[in-house]
Design a protein around this motif. Structure first.
Motif, PDB file in Angstrom:
ATOM      1  N   GLU A  42       0.834  -1.194   0.000  1.00  0.00           N
ATOM      2  CA  GLU A  42       0.000   0.000   0.000  1.00  0.00           C
ATOM      3  C   GLU A  42       0.868   1.244   0.000  1.00  0.00           C
ATOM      4  O   GLU A  42       2.035   1.204   0.337  1.00  0.00           O
ATOM      5  CB  GLU A  42      -0.901  -0.017   1.225  1.00  0.00           C
ATOM      6  CG  GLU A  42      -1.948  -1.118   1.162  1.00  0.00           C
ATOM      7  CD  GLU A  42      -2.910  -1.041   2.324  1.00  0.00           C
ATOM      8  OE1 GLU A  42      -3.177   0.070   2.802  1.00  0.00           O
ATOM      9  OE2 GLU A  42      -3.383  -2.101   2.731  1.00  0.00           O
ATOM     10  N   GLY A  43       0.270   2.373  -0.370  1.00  0.00           N
ATOM     11  CA  GLY A  43       0.982   3.641  -0.357  1.00  0.00           C
ATOM     12  C   GLY A  43       1.577   3.970  -1.712  1.00  0.00           C
ATOM     13  O   GLY A  43       1.396   3.252  -2.689  1.00  0.00           O
ATOM     14  N   THR A  44       2.289   5.083  -1.755  1.00  0.00           N
ATOM     15  CA  THR A  44       2.913   5.558  -2.981  1.00  0.00           C
ATOM     16  C   THR A  44       4.114   4.695  -3.323  1.00  0.00           C
ATOM     17  O   THR A  44       4.945   4.433  -2.453  1.00  0.00           O
ATOM     18  CB  THR A  44       3.376   7.019  -2.805  1.00  0.00           C
ATOM     19  OG1 THR A  44       2.257   7.800  -2.404  1.00  0.00           O
ATOM     20  CG2 THR A  44       3.953   7.581  -4.088  1.00  0.00           C
ATOM     21  N   PRO A  45       4.217   4.230  -4.583  1.00  0.00           N
ATOM     22  CA  PRO A  45       5.395   3.435  -4.954  1.00  0.00           C
ATOM     23  C   PRO A  45       6.654   4.300  -4.860  1.00  0.00           C
ATOM     24  O   PRO A  45       6.621   5.493  -5.110  1.00  0.00           O
ATOM     25  CB  PRO A  45       5.116   3.017  -6.393  1.00  0.00           C
ATOM     26  CG  PRO A  45       4.088   3.960  -6.886  1.00  0.00           C
ATOM     27  CD  PRO A  45       3.321   4.449  -5.704  1.00  0.00           C
ATOM     28  N   VAL A  46       7.750   3.689  -4.471  1.00  0.00           N
ATOM     29  CA  VAL A  46       9.015   4.410  -4.341  1.00  0.00           C
ATOM     30  C   VAL A  46       9.974   3.899  -5.392  1.00  0.00           C
ATOM     31  O   VAL A  46      10.210   2.696  -5.505  1.00  0.00           O
ATOM     32  CB  VAL A  46       9.625   4.218  -2.930  1.00  0.00           C
ATOM     33  CG1 VAL A  46      10.988   4.864  -2.843  1.00  0.00           C
ATOM     34  CG2 VAL A  46       8.694   4.796  -1.885  1.00  0.00           C
ATOM     35  N   TYR A  47      10.499   4.820  -6.188  1.00  0.00           N
ATOM     36  CA  TYR A  47      11.497   4.474  -7.198  1.00  0.00           C
ATOM     37  C   TYR A  47      12.832   4.306  -6.496  1.00  0.00           C
ATOM     38  O   TYR A  47      13.265   5.188  -5.768  1.00  0.00           O
ATOM     39  CB  TYR A  47      11.578   5.581  -8.249  1.00  0.00           C
ATOM     40  CG  TYR A  47      12.723   5.394  -9.206  1.00  0.00           C
ATOM     41  CD1 TYR A  47      12.691   4.361 -10.127  1.00  0.00           C
ATOM     42  CD2 TYR A  47      13.827   6.215  -9.176  1.00  0.00           C
ATOM     43  CE1 TYR A  47      13.729   4.169 -11.003  1.00  0.00           C
ATOM     44  CE2 TYR A  47      14.871   6.035 -10.047  1.00  0.00           C
ATOM     45  CZ  TYR A  47      14.820   5.015 -10.954  1.00  0.00           C
ATOM     46  OH  TYR A  47      15.863   4.820 -11.820  1.00  0.00           O
ATOM     47  N   GLN A  48      13.444   3.171  -6.680  1.00  0.00           N
ATOM     48  CA  GLN A  48      14.720   2.892  -6.053  1.00  0.00           C
ATOM     49  C   GLN A  48      15.764   2.712  -7.143  1.00  0.00           C
ATOM     50  O   GLN A  48      15.930   1.625  -7.674  1.00  0.00           O
ATOM     51  CB  GLN A  48      14.626   1.653  -5.171  1.00  0.00           C
ATOM     52  CG  GLN A  48      13.623   1.813  -4.047  1.00  0.00           C
ATOM     53  CD  GLN A  48      13.440   0.542  -3.252  1.00  0.00           C
ATOM     54  OE1 GLN A  48      13.657  -0.551  -3.755  1.00  0.00           O
ATOM     55  NE2 GLN A  48      13.036   0.679  -2.009  1.00  0.00           N
ATOM     56  N   PRO A  49      16.477   3.787  -7.517  1.00  0.00           N
ATOM     57  CA  PRO A  49      17.454   3.713  -8.600  1.00  0.00           C
ATOM     58  C   PRO A  49      18.483   2.617  -8.365  1.00  0.00           C
ATOM     59  O   PRO A  49      18.989   2.457  -7.264  1.00  0.00           O
ATOM     60  CB  PRO A  49      18.110   5.090  -8.588  1.00  0.00           C
ATOM     61  CG  PRO A  49      17.129   5.967  -7.896  1.00  0.00           C
ATOM     62  CD  PRO A  49      16.422   5.096  -6.908  1.00  0.00           C
ATOM     63  N   GLU A  97      15.117  15.933  -7.557  1.00  0.00           N
ATOM     64  CA  GLU A  97      16.357  16.115  -8.309  1.00  0.00           C
ATOM     65  C   GLU A  97      17.244  14.870  -8.281  1.00  0.00           C
ATOM     66  O   GLU A  97      17.828  14.494  -9.298  1.00  0.00           O
ATOM     67  CB  GLU A  97      17.120  17.328  -7.768  1.00  0.00           C
ATOM     68  CG  GLU A  97      18.275  17.734  -8.646  1.00  0.00           C
ATOM     69  CD  GLU A  97      18.916  19.037  -8.208  1.00  0.00           C
ATOM     70  OE1 GLU A  97      19.879  19.440  -8.877  1.00  0.00           O
ATOM     71  OE2 GLU A  97      18.472  19.639  -7.219  1.00  0.00           O
ATOM     72  N   ALA A  98      17.326  14.212  -7.137  1.00  0.00           N
ATOM     73  CA  ALA A  98      18.163  12.998  -7.030  1.00  0.00           C
ATOM     74  C   ALA A  98      17.666  11.907  -7.980  1.00  0.00           C
ATOM     75  O   ALA A  98      18.462  11.231  -8.636  1.00  0.00           O
ATOM     76  CB  ALA A  98      18.159  12.479  -5.593  1.00  0.00           C
ATOM     77  N   THR A  99      16.362  11.756  -8.077  1.00  0.00           N
ATOM     78  CA  THR A  99      15.789  10.746  -8.974  1.00  0.00           C
ATOM     79  C   THR A  99      16.094  11.088 -10.423  1.00  0.00           C
ATOM     80  O   THR A  99      16.442  10.206 -11.216  1.00  0.00           O
ATOM     81  CB  THR A  99      14.269  10.634  -8.754  1.00  0.00           C
ATOM     82  OG1 THR A  99      14.027  10.258  -7.398  1.00  0.00           O
ATOM     83  CG2 THR A  99      13.649   9.610  -9.683  1.00  0.00           C
TER      84      THR A  99
END
Length: 138
Positions: A3-10, A41-43
């Motif tokens: 659940e929740g907002t997906p997190v992009y993990q570079p 910005e980091a993403t």
């Protein structure tokens, strides 16, 4: 499903045996004003790197595909010649597909570089606004 907002993990590949630790960034926060997404910005920096790296990998594959596209028959009999011809056709199609993928990856990297330019412009404007003496306040 989490659940929740997906997190992009570079750099993170959940299917990999060697699970690299995520380096930060957020994935596609929806934009309230309309269609699209926004990234921190980091993403954006990570996405530029990942798309550029992928284009480099396709370029390496393109070098190998050229060997397939220029294959020569091992002998002078019909079967060898025909096999080499079919192999060359396959290699040519592979090279075309790889060139399309390289162009796509480079285009995606350019889009994220352009987005980073917008960040730099916004940051510069914010610095100027902060540096201005306040007017009308006493």
């Amino acid at each position: 499903m989490p659940e929740g907002t997906p997190v992009y993990q570079p750099g993170f590949d959940p299917g990999s045996v060697c699970k690299a630790p995520p380096t930060g960034g957020s994935y596609g926060t929806p934009v309230a004003e309309g269609a699209g997404f926004k990234y921190d910005e980091a993403t954006l920096h990570e996405l530029v790197k990942e798309w550029s790296d992928l284009a480099v990998e396709y370029r390496k594959d393109l070098d190998h595909a050229e060997s397939i596209a220029t294959a020569r028959p091992p002998g002078l009999e019909f079967a060898s010649g025909n096999n080499a011809k079919v192999t060359r056709l396959s290699g040519t199609k592979l090279m075309e597909a790889l060139q399309e993928r390289i162009a796509y990856c480079e285009n995606m990297a350019k889009k994220y570089v352009a987005a980073l330019g917008k960040y730099a412009t916004a940051d510069e404007q914010a610095k100027i606004a902060i540096a201005k003496p306040s007017e009308g306040l006493t």
